[in-house]
Design an enzyme around this catalytic site. Sequence first.
Site, PDB file in Angstrom:
ATOM      1  N   ARG A 177     -44.730  38.504  60.484  1.00 26.40           N
ATOM      2  CA  ARG A 177     -44.148  39.557  61.320  1.00 26.40           C
ATOM      3  C   ARG A 177     -44.409  40.947  60.785  1.00 26.40           C
ATOM      4  NH1 ARG A 177     -40.099  35.558  61.430  1.00 26.40           N
ATOM      5  NH2 ARG A 177     -38.923  36.557  59.749  1.00 26.40           N
ATOM      6  N   PHE A 302     -27.358  24.600  57.919  1.00 29.32           N
ATOM      7  CA  PHE A 302     -27.418  25.317  59.190  1.00 29.32           C
ATOM      8  C   PHE A 302     -28.029  24.437  60.285  1.00 29.32           C
ATOM      9  CE2 PHE A 302     -29.844  28.047  62.131  1.00 29.32           C
ATOM     10  CZ  PHE A 302     -28.784  28.726  62.713  1.00 29.32           C
TER      11      PHE A 302
END
Length: 347
Positions: A177, A302
């Site tokens: 990114r 998670f």
Amino acid sequence: MESAIAPHLRCPRSRERRIADDFQPPFPAWTARGKTESSQRVMGYFGVQWREDTQAEQAGHLLAALVRQLGDGEAAQGIERADFIDSAGYANGVAIGYWPDPDSYRVWWQQHVAWWADPARESEGMGLYREIYLPRSTHLETLFSAADRLEGVGVLLGERSAETIQEHGYWGGMRDRIPASQTDALASSGGRVVQEEAPLRRRVISHEGVALIRSGQDWSDVTGEELTLYRDRIEPTLRAGMAFLRDEGLAIGCYFNRYMRVSIENGGKPCRSFGMSAWRDLASMESWAEHHPTHKAIFGDFLQVVQQLQGRLALRLFHEVAVLQSDAQILEYIGCHDRTGMLNGAI
């Protein structure tokens, strides 16, 4: 779906991404977009550090003064307060603000440098520090799990990608990114040097390629079963990972780590926290994220919660990552202990 890299920062790649062009991420995510073409942003962390409970009130007054200053003149944006306990057991309160470009910050700083330079700061009986980071747009990336709320530097940038982005949900997405990663290895070079400017004043001259991350969670909209799972499973594992980096991170390239709770003072929203750390280089951060048991535990818990809730989460996650040049770091410490911030392990 679009690339996380803004159109005006895209170029022919000489370094490949870790995904194929037809990769489909497992869940949606967004990135922040700037309202202007400014090539450099400013992140400011102004800290107060104290050891004794009897100093808490005085520290609170100092921190309130810093917050007021951030709102004066060429004011910072996205001003927040946050608190944490550091690796030496000292309490720390931090005032955080962002500026859209270095010129805006310099104008603000000239209005307040006299306060910082005043010898009275050296007799406060506690530590003070300012850590200013000036990431270039080519060396900055952000990620948000929800499209309707920005955090951190995203508040300054003010907009988000129109569509969900492709470069996420896999190891290596963070690097992919960053616009500069299209052609640059984002390696580090050099070391940190401590300069003593006065008996209680020190400045750290840092090196090329330091990687900085602020990674947060907002559970203000979380209720019911999800809130129980967050409090009982996700947050304790996260806290353990943050403590490892705080106490033992130097050995794996983490200069410092702060697990910070955002204060409700000055209009702050409740139920928000973030980890903030600086690393020798992006590769060291990536190695911990992909391979270390403490981060594997965070990621694993998670994912289990996501599966248990069938992907329906009100928890909001975000992060911002910058790779910094030496001249994009201003690091000054007054009366702080040797393990504070970028002093930790420096020569």
